[in-house]
Design a protein around this motif. Structure first.
Motif, short mmCIF file in Angstrom:
data_model
loop_
_atom_site.label_atom_id
_atom_site.label_comp_id
_atom_site.label_asym_id
_atom_site.label_seq_id
_atom_site.Cartn_x
_atom_site.Cartn_y
_atom_site.Cartn_z
N HIS A 116 37.08 -38.91 -23.25
CA HIS A 116 37.26 -39.84 -24.40
C HIS A 116 36.43 -41.40 -23.52
CE1 HIS A 116 40.32 -41.05 -21.45
NE2 HIS A 116 40.68 -39.61 -21.69
N ASP A 117 36.57 -42.00 -22.16
CA ASP A 117 36.50 -42.79 -21.73
C ASP A 117 34.81 -43.52 -21.36
OD1 ASP A 117 35.58 -45.08 -20.10
OD2 ASP A 117 37.88 -44.99 -19.63
N GLU A 118 34.38 -43.78 -22.99
CA GLU A 118 32.83 -43.72 -22.84
C GLU A 118 32.08 -44.64 -21.33
OE1 GLU A 118 30.23 -43.46 -25.69
OE2 GLU A 118 32.33 -41.91 -26.04
N ARG A 119 33.17 -45.80 -21.00
CA ARG A 119 32.30 -46.86 -19.94
C ARG A 119 32.99 -45.51 -18.25
NH1 ARG A 119 35.44 -49.99 -18.82
NH2 ARG A 119 34.57 -51.74 -17.87
N GLN A 120 33.01 -45.05 -18.45
CA GLN A 120 33.23 -44.54 -16.94
C GLN A 120 32.74 -43.07 -16.56
OE1 GLN A 120 37.18 -43.17 -15.18
NE2 GLN A 120 37.08 -45.05 -14.79
N ALA A 121 32.47 -43.03 -18.50
CA ALA A 121 31.33 -41.59 -18.73
C ALA A 121 29.87 -41.75 -17.89
CB ALA A 121 31.69 -40.93 -20.12
N GLU A 122 29.64 -43.26 -19.16
CA GLU A 122 28.07 -44.24 -19.14
C GLU A 122 28.16 -44.21 -17.44
OE1 GLU A 122 25.32 -47.49 -20.71
OE2 GLU A 122 27.50 -46.90 -20.95
N ALA A 123 28.86 -44.64 -16.62
CA ALA A 123 28.86 -44.84 -15.25
C ALA A 123 28.92 -43.67 -14.29
CB ALA A 123 29.89 -44.85 -14.61
N VAL A 124 29.35 -42.23 -14.74
CA VAL A 124 28.75 -41.17 -14.81
C VAL A 124 27.50 -41.21 -14.50
CG1 VAL A 124 29.56 -39.11 -13.86
CG2 VAL A 124 31.46 -40.47 -13.91
N VAL A 125 26.89 -40.91 -15.32
CA VAL A 125 25.55 -40.20 -16.12
C VAL A 125 24.56 -41.21 -15.42
CG1 VAL A 125 23.78 -40.86 -18.15
CG2 VAL A 125 26.01 -39.65 -18.53
N ASP A 126 25.10 -42.94 -14.78
CA ASP A 126 23.84 -43.48 -14.78
C ASP A 126 23.89 -42.95 -13.23
OD1 ASP A 126 23.36 -45.25 -16.62
OD2 ASP A 126 24.47 -46.67 -16.64
N ALA A 127 24.98 -42.61 -12.45
CA ALA A 127 24.49 -42.34 -11.06
C ALA A 127 24.13 -41.11 -10.78
CB ALA A 127 26.04 -41.99 -10.48
N VAL A 128 24.29 -39.88 -12.18
CA VAL A 128 23.39 -38.90 -12.05
C VAL A 128 21.97 -39.47 -11.91
CG1 VAL A 128 22.85 -36.58 -12.90
CG2 VAL A 128 25.06 -37.57 -12.38
N LEU A 129 21.15 -39.84 -13.00
CA LEU A 129 20.18 -40.23 -12.94
C LEU A 129 19.29 -41.11 -11.69
CD1 LEU A 129 20.54 -42.12 -16.79
CD2 LEU A 129 19.56 -39.61 -16.53
N ASP A 130 19.96 -41.41 -11.15
CA ASP A 130 19.42 -42.45 -9.87
C ASP A 130 19.13 -41.37 -8.90
OD1 ASP A 130 19.20 -45.44 -10.91
OD2 ASP A 130 21.44 -45.98 -10.16
N PHE A 131 20.28 -40.11 -9.44
CA PHE A 131 20.06 -39.24 -8.35
C PHE A 131 19.43 -38.43 -8.24
CE2 PHE A 131 21.50 -34.78 -6.59
CZ PHE A 131 21.86 -35.57 -5.33
N ASP A 132 19.30 -37.91 -9.54
CA ASP A 132 17.96 -36.68 -9.93
C ASP A 132 18.76 -36.11 -11.51
OD1 ASP A 132 16.78 -34.60 -10.17
OD2 ASP A 132 17.84 -32.91 -8.69
N SER A 133 17.53 -36.70 -11.93
CA SER A 133 17.17 -37.00 -13.77
C SER A 133 16.85 -35.27 -13.59
CB SER A 133 16.21 -37.22 -14.31
OG SER A 133 14.79 -37.12 -13.57
#
Length: 255
Positions: free
Chosen positions: A120-137
């Protein structure tokens, strides 16, 4: 029919042992490997990756809050930028050990309090997505159906898979019952196997209040630290096989 069976592994630390990784790797098709923040250390990470690679088990990054003392099961109100860096750091560590073992990181499944927060936490969810995109899309995101994490991951173009839990009770809203509540963790192999077969074949589960709720099941998790985890996993796999459901990893990437 086909479904993945995963377990949280590599959660020992130093001389502190937790779970029977060796036995579970003979049963599951995917291993969520702790990356050193909630559990695990470099030696444990390397050993777990080696064991998984030898058995052809897919490796996923089990990333969590920086919380060894609490086993990653306490919410941490970490700023999004810091959280993204923490997740990226853990992904990089696991990738190196997977590479040495001759395999690779195929997916990410956040751990514990972080897993629950990004429902439910949009800010933390978006942070995890950002990390994944930087790692391997192309990295697959594994998580709870209906979570902000999977919605944002899909919107960012990441492949997503939906997870259900063999050994955890559900609320009528399709969320996990808090571990602080009685009946939150299930231990009866027969009951657990029957629940998993129903989830895999009928797409539904009985919530803790008796409500029947729909679920989308791409992968079933058995927690490696649950008492009797190996027996539970074996019962689940046997039940699925007898029901005509093939157990196979969803994200085994070629080396």
């Amino acid at each position: 029919m086909r479904i993945d069976l995963n377990a949280d592994l590599g959660e020992a630390f130093g001389r502190w042992e937790l779970g029977d990784d060796d036995a579970l790797l003979d049963v599951v098709s995917s291993a969520n490997v702790a990356c050193g923040f909630h559990a695990g250390d470099p030696t444990v990470l390397r050993r777990t990756c080696n064991l998984a690679a030898r058995r052809g088990v897919a490796i996923g990054a089990h990333t969590g809050y920086r919380d060894l003392a609490g086993f990653g099961r306490r919410f941490v109100d970490v700023p999004p930028t810091e959280l993204a860096n923490d997740v990226l750091y853990q992904l990089g560590a696991l990738r190196q050990f997977a590479d040495v073992a001759g395999t690779r990181v195929s997916y990410i499944k956040p751990h514990g309090a972080l897993y629950n927060a990004i429902v439910h936490d949009e800010r933390q969810a978006e942070a995890v997505v950002d990390a994944v995109l930087d790692f391997d899309s192309n990295l697959t995101a594994l998580g709870l159906p209906g979570s902000a994490w999977l919605r944002l991951a899909a919107e960012a173009g990441l492949p997503v898979m939906h997870e259900v839990f063999a050994d955890r009770a559900y609320t009528p809203e399709g969320r996990l019952v808090s571990r602080r509540e009685p009946g939150a963790v299930l231990h009866d192999p027969v009951e657990v196997a029957e629940r998993c077969v129903r989830m895999a074949t009928e797409g539904e589960i009985v919530a803790i209040d008796g409500t029947v709720i729909p679920v989308r099941a791409d992968s079933i998790c058995v927690h490696g630290d649950t008492q009797g985890a190996v027996e539970l996993a074996r019962a689940v796999r046997t039940g699925l096989n007898e029901a005509g459901v093939t157990v196979a990893a969803f994200a085994m990437a070629p080396v």
